[in-house]
Design a protein around this motif. Structure first.
Motif, PDB file in Angstrom:
ATOM      1  N   LEU A   1      50.118  42.640  49.357  1.00 47.26           N
ATOM      2  CA  LEU A   1      49.116  43.329  48.555  1.00 47.26           C
ATOM      3  C   LEU A   1      47.740  43.060  49.141  1.00 47.26           C
ATOM      4  O   LEU A   1      47.345  41.923  49.332  1.00 47.26           O
ATOM      5  CB  LEU A   1      49.163  42.831  47.110  1.00 47.26           C
ATOM      6  CG  LEU A   1      50.386  43.256  46.307  1.00 47.26           C
ATOM      7  CD1 LEU A   1      50.402  42.563  44.957  1.00 47.26           C
ATOM      8  CD2 LEU A   1      50.405  44.768  46.114  1.00 47.26           C
ATOM      9  N   VAL A   2      47.045  44.090  49.469  1.00 44.06           N
ATOM     10  CA  VAL A   2      45.684  43.946  49.976  1.00 44.06           C
ATOM     11  C   VAL A   2      44.733  44.517  48.933  1.00 44.06           C
ATOM     12  O   VAL A   2      44.956  45.601  48.407  1.00 44.06           O
ATOM     13  CB  VAL A   2      45.512  44.696  51.315  1.00 44.06           C
ATOM     14  CG1 VAL A   2      44.083  44.551  51.827  1.00 44.06           C
ATOM     15  CG2 VAL A   2      46.504  44.182  52.337  1.00 44.06           C
ATOM     16  N   CYS A   3      43.727  43.738  48.613  1.00 42.40           N
ATOM     17  CA  CYS A   3      42.774  44.189  47.609  1.00 42.40           C
ATOM     18  C   CYS A   3      41.844  45.227  48.234  1.00 42.40           C
ATOM     19  O   CYS A   3      41.070  44.937  49.132  1.00 42.40           O
ATOM     20  CB  CYS A   3      41.970  43.004  47.098  1.00 42.40           C
ATOM     21  SG  CYS A   3      40.896  43.465  45.748  1.00 42.40           S
ATOM     22  N   LEU A   4      41.971  46.473  47.774  1.00 41.74           N
ATOM     23  CA  LEU A   4      41.163  47.551  48.346  1.00 41.74           C
ATOM     24  C   LEU A   4      39.936  47.860  47.494  1.00 41.74           C
ATOM     25  O   LEU A   4      39.157  48.742  47.817  1.00 41.74           O
ATOM     26  CB  LEU A   4      42.016  48.812  48.496  1.00 41.74           C
ATOM     27  CG  LEU A   4      43.159  48.700  49.520  1.00 41.74           C
ATOM     28  CD1 LEU A   4      44.049  49.922  49.477  1.00 41.74           C
ATOM     29  CD2 LEU A   4      42.591  48.510  50.925  1.00 41.74           C
ATOM     30  N   VAL A   5      39.822  47.160  46.395  1.00 39.31           N
ATOM     31  CA  VAL A   5      38.688  47.430  45.515  1.00 39.31           C
ATOM     32  C   VAL A   5      37.461  46.697  46.044  1.00 39.31           C
ATOM     33  O   VAL A   5      37.453  45.474  46.165  1.00 39.31           O
ATOM     34  CB  VAL A   5      39.012  46.965  44.076  1.00 39.31           C
ATOM     35  CG1 VAL A   5      37.841  47.279  43.156  1.00 39.31           C
ATOM     36  CG2 VAL A   5      40.292  47.605  43.583  1.00 39.31           C
ATOM     37  N   LYS A   6      36.439  47.463  46.365  1.00 38.29           N
ATOM     38  CA  LYS A   6      35.207  46.839  46.859  1.00 38.29           C
ATOM     39  C   LYS A   6      34.471  46.160  45.704  1.00 38.29           C
ATOM     40  O   LYS A   6      34.482  46.671  44.584  1.00 38.29           O
ATOM     41  CB  LYS A   6      34.292  47.913  47.470  1.00 38.29           C
ATOM     42  CG  LYS A   6      34.686  48.349  48.860  1.00 38.29           C
ATOM     43  CD  LYS A   6      33.583  49.141  49.546  1.00 38.29           C
ATOM     44  CE  LYS A   6      33.652  50.612  49.183  1.00 38.29           C
ATOM     45  NZ  LYS A   6      32.660  51.418  49.935  1.00 38.29           N
TER      46      LYS A   6
ATOM     47  N   ASP B   1      37.101  40.832  42.630  1.00 35.15           N
ATOM     48  CA  ASP B   1      38.434  40.231  42.492  1.00 35.15           C
ATOM     49  C   ASP B   1      38.887  40.148  41.033  1.00 35.15           C
ATOM     50  O   ASP B   1      39.552  39.175  40.623  1.00 35.15           O
ATOM     51  CB  ASP B   1      38.459  38.823  43.113  1.00 35.15           C
ATOM     52  CG  ASP B   1      38.088  38.823  44.596  1.00 35.15           C
ATOM     53  OD1 ASP B   1      38.154  39.899  45.225  1.00 35.15           O
ATOM     54  OD2 ASP B   1      37.722  37.749  45.111  1.00 35.15           O
ATOM     55  N   GLY B   2      38.492  41.127  40.234  1.00 34.59           N
ATOM     56  CA  GLY B   2      38.966  41.167  38.849  1.00 34.59           C
ATOM     57  C   GLY B   2      38.167  40.342  37.863  1.00 34.59           C
ATOM     58  O   GLY B   2      38.509  40.284  36.677  1.00 34.59           O
ATOM     59  N   ILE B   3      37.127  39.676  38.332  1.00 40.92           N
ATOM     60  CA  ILE B   3      36.253  38.951  37.401  1.00 40.92           C
ATOM     61  C   ILE B   3      34.813  39.456  37.534  1.00 40.92           C
ATOM     62  O   ILE B   3      34.474  40.121  38.514  1.00 40.92           O
ATOM     63  CB  ILE B   3      36.283  37.410  37.596  1.00 40.92           C
ATOM     64  CG1 ILE B   3      35.865  37.020  39.032  1.00 40.92           C
ATOM     65  CG2 ILE B   3      37.645  36.835  37.256  1.00 40.92           C
ATOM     66  CD1 ILE B   3      35.666  35.509  39.220  1.00 40.92           C
ATOM     67  N   THR B   4      34.001  39.148  36.553  1.00 40.67           N
ATOM     68  CA  THR B   4      32.584  39.494  36.613  1.00 40.67           C
ATOM     69  C   THR B   4      31.783  38.204  36.632  1.00 40.67           C
ATOM     70  O   THR B   4      31.966  37.339  35.773  1.00 40.67           O
ATOM     71  CB  THR B   4      32.171  40.345  35.400  1.00 40.67           C
ATOM     72  OG1 THR B   4      32.997  41.510  35.355  1.00 40.67           O
ATOM     73  CG2 THR B   4      30.723  40.779  35.506  1.00 40.67           C
ATOM     74  N   LEU B   5      30.931  38.086  37.643  1.00 40.99           N
ATOM     75  CA  LEU B   5      30.115  36.882  37.783  1.00 40.99           C
ATOM     76  C   LEU B   5      28.639  37.235  37.687  1.00 40.99           C
ATOM     77  O   LEU B   5      28.199  38.249  38.218  1.00 40.99           O
ATOM     78  CB  LEU B   5      30.369  36.221  39.138  1.00 40.99           C
ATOM     79  CG  LEU B   5      31.738  35.596  39.374  1.00 40.99           C
ATOM     80  CD1 LEU B   5      31.866  35.125  40.822  1.00 40.99           C
ATOM     81  CD2 LEU B   5      31.969  34.415  38.421  1.00 40.99           C
ATOM     82  N   SER B   6      27.889  36.368  37.045  1.00 39.27           N
ATOM     83  CA  SER B   6      26.439  36.450  37.132  1.00 39.27           C
ATOM     84  C   SER B   6      25.966  35.149  37.767  1.00 39.27           C
ATOM     85  O   SER B   6      26.782  34.289  38.088  1.00 39.27           O
ATOM     86  CB  SER B   6      25.814  36.682  35.754  1.00 39.27           C
ATOM     87  OG  SER B   6      26.263  35.722  34.841  1.00 39.27           O
ATOM     88  N   GLN B   7      24.672  34.995  37.908  1.00 40.69           N
ATOM     89  CA  GLN B   7      24.054  33.850  38.586  1.00 40.69           C
ATOM     90  C   GLN B   7      24.315  33.942  40.094  1.00 40.69           C
ATOM     91  O   GLN B   7      25.404  33.652  40.582  1.00 40.69           O
ATOM     92  CB  GLN B   7      24.540  32.499  38.029  1.00 40.69           C
ATOM     93  CG  GLN B   7      24.237  32.281  36.558  1.00 40.69           C
ATOM     94  CD  GLN B   7      22.740  32.305  36.225  1.00 40.69           C
ATOM     95  OE1 GLN B   7      21.927  31.891  37.040  1.00 40.69           O
ATOM     96  NE2 GLN B   7      22.382  32.812  35.067  1.00 40.69           N
TER      97      GLN B   7
END
Lengths: 220, 220
Positions: free
Chosen positions: A5-10, A70-76
């Motif tokens: 599986l290759v993550c194609l989502v930018k 990668d399926g998460i949302t980060l701030s900072q």
């Protein structure tokens, strides 16, 4: 048969062309050679698009940047930069030596905790009429501390001769200093490092004057 | 014959009992089981001992903490904590999983860049008469963002079920909130995590009410 599986989502960077914290993330993506999409969050228009309920779900602090990756949302921004560094190939944004890493983090945090938060848009809006001298005061105070530290730690770049997260923080902060008419020539090490770094593609391509949401009159 | 050099010089923490950034470092030393010496820097006495030329050589930002360790001097508490974590045995202060590490850093930076700098002594001195509502405003704003994030990331502690740098940042910030009469009960996840963490020895021993420089009337 083995499936790979290759993550194609930018990754998606929710940012603003002139936000120094958004610029930090753009530099990191660019140094690592990571393709990403940008979603513009105009901090001025409509009273500030970062204040919408929709954006609040991405970053409850209602600031930019926020990064979906990668399926998460980060701030900072520094958390994002170190996540990218730990999960992606390409040049390391933190050195391998623990003492040098600590110096990179110290310089990064001096800027990200000691200067930028005191001159960001939200704080200046709260300060009101006195906002320019307020911003100048805190940038000057930070640069007066940063200059002797960088004099000790720097080689070609902020810490030794490799580009690091400290450089990623320095250039956007110098850009802010210039916007607020702080005389950067009083800090020869900061000035020299900034000029050296601005010659690098990753810093040029990610520059506020060259983003999809940069207004026409500020483009260069 | 092989010589093994063991570093017998204990780290020195230059800090102040009530400084939340000094407390962060004390918690980290305590969690890792590291013996250290404390050098008190009284932020109030003599107009502020952090402003002396002598202290300025340790931390040009003229803030606490500064830590002398392994032959270098570090400022910026999160840089110190991560240096300790990367060079000392004992419980890891950042998780192994990159996504969890990023969440720990995001929460730590939300506090260390998004809240603390706006309510520290130096800024409040500059704000003057309006300092209490100013501090309350920025702590409240930060906690309103932190609560939904922690609701998602927390288990027993801030990120999952292991103590991390995020917990080290949370407890001293809640202490500051209480000093400024912010109603922490409005943030049930923050309140629950703080109570859980305050039962742990490392958080109790490092508490501002129990340091060598704690004034007699504030001891507990």
């Amino acid at each position: 048969m083995r499936l790979t599986l290759v993550c194609l989502v930018k990754p998606v960077l929710h940012g603003y062309f002139r936000s120094s914290c958004s610029w930090r993330v753009r530099i990191a993506f660019s140094l690592k050679g990571i393709e990403y999409d940008q979603a513009a969050v105009n901090l001025i228009k409509d009273g500030g698009q970062q204040l919408t309920e929709q954006y609040k779900t991405l970053n409850p602090m209602q600031q930019v940047p926020a990064v979906e990756i990668d399926g998460i949302t980060l701030s900072q921004s520094l958390a994002v930069i170190q996540y990218i560094d730990e999960t992606r190939p390409g040049p390391c944004l933190l050195p391998a030596d623990p003492k040098a890493r600590a110096q990179v983090r110290m310089i990064s945090d001096l800027i990200a905790s000691g200067i930028q938060p005191l001159q960001n848009l939200y704080v200046l809006q709260k300060i009101g009429a006195e906002k320019v001298p307020w911003a100048q005061h805190f940038i000057t105070r930070g640069f007066q501390a940063l200059e002797p530290i960088l004099k000790q730690t720097s080689g070609k770049y902020c810490v030794g001769d490799e580009i690091s997260m400290a450089d990623i923080c320095l250039v956007p902060q110098v850009y802010n200093a210039e916007r607020f008419k702080v005389d950067v020539s009083r800090y020869p090490t900061i000035k020299r490092l900034n000029e050296t770094l601005l010659e690098i593609d990753a810093f040029q391509l990610s520059h506020p004057c060259r983003q999809p949401d940069t207004p026409a009159d500020l483009r260069a």
